[in-house]
Write a protein that holds these residues in place. Structure first.
Motif, PDB file in Angstrom:
ATOM      1  N   UNK A  90      23.020   8.189 -19.084  1.00  0.00           N
ATOM      2  CA  UNK A  90      21.992   7.429 -18.245  1.00  0.00           C
ATOM      3  C   UNK A  90      21.480   7.777 -16.696  1.00  0.00           C
ATOM      4  N   UNK A  91      20.491   7.544 -16.321  1.00  0.00           N
ATOM      5  CA  UNK A  91      19.984   8.046 -14.946  1.00  0.00           C
ATOM      6  C   UNK A  91      20.842   7.250 -13.645  1.00  0.00           C
ATOM      7  N   UNK A  92      21.140   8.180 -12.891  1.00  0.00           N
ATOM      8  CA  UNK A  92      21.926   7.404 -11.679  1.00  0.00           C
ATOM      9  C   UNK A  92      20.884   7.062 -10.614  1.00  0.00           C
ATOM     10  N   UNK A  93      19.963   8.016 -10.379  1.00  0.00           N
ATOM     11  CA  UNK A  93      18.847   7.844  -9.560  1.00  0.00           C
ATOM     12  C   UNK A  93      17.398   8.117 -10.101  1.00  0.00           C
ATOM     13  N   UNK A  94      16.338   7.618  -9.515  1.00  0.00           N
ATOM     14  CA  UNK A  94      14.903   7.681 -10.133  1.00  0.00           C
ATOM     15  C   UNK A  94      14.666   9.131 -10.700  1.00  0.00           C
TER      16      UNK A  94
END
Length: 158
Positions: free
Chosen positions: A59-63
């Motif tokens: 899952x993305x941690x940053x945009x």
């Protein structure tokens, strides 16, 4: 910023699940986390060695990770020492090549597009001049080096 797993610092899925800890509970060991191309290449090398690697999107941690996600590379827990040793050996052999070592060093060096002046292309080593605050592309190999830090969001996405 995404909420992180307290145990392993992996970004949590919307439902609060940790993909890394769930894989570990299924008997898999995390070997590395990187971009798709790198993980896919390592997975192929491990498959050739007769190991059972698996990969999974994190899952993305940053945009910016929404468009360029990171991936976990796993192997069955009992294969982890062999997988890590094989990948270390593969990289060590590559870095014995002076050209490969120089390329790795270029890739680790930071680039400041805002400062302008002479830049060394991380991919091919070609030195060329750029004007500060503008996008840069290597005239030798065509590598796009991104947008300056003050670019509008739509400019930095192109």
């Amino acid at each position: 910023m995404a909420e992180l797993c307290e145990k392993c610092t992996t970004p949590l899925e919307d439902a609060g699940h940790c993909v890394t800890c769930e894989a570990e509970a299924e008997g898999l060991a995390l070997v590395t986390r990187s971009g798709y191309a790198s993980v896919r290449e390592m997975m192929s090398l491990l498959e050739v060695e007769g190991l059972g690697p698996e990969m999974e999107k994190v899952p993305p941690a940053r945009p910016e990770e929404r468009g360029h996600p990171l991936w976990n590379l796993y192997v069955p827990r009992e294969e982890a020492p062999r997988a890590v040793e094989f990948l270390r050996k593969d990289w060590a052999e590559l870095l014995e090549d002076p050209e490969a070592a120089a390329a790795a060093a270029r890739g680790q060096a930071g680039l400041d597009l805002d400062a302008g002046g002479d830049l060394t292309c991380p991919a091919c080593g070609h030195v060329f001049a750029v004007r500060g605050g503008e996008e840069a592309e290597c005239p030798e190999c065509g590598l796009a080096l991104g947008a300056p830090s003050n670019a509008a969001p739509d400019e930095s996405q192109s």
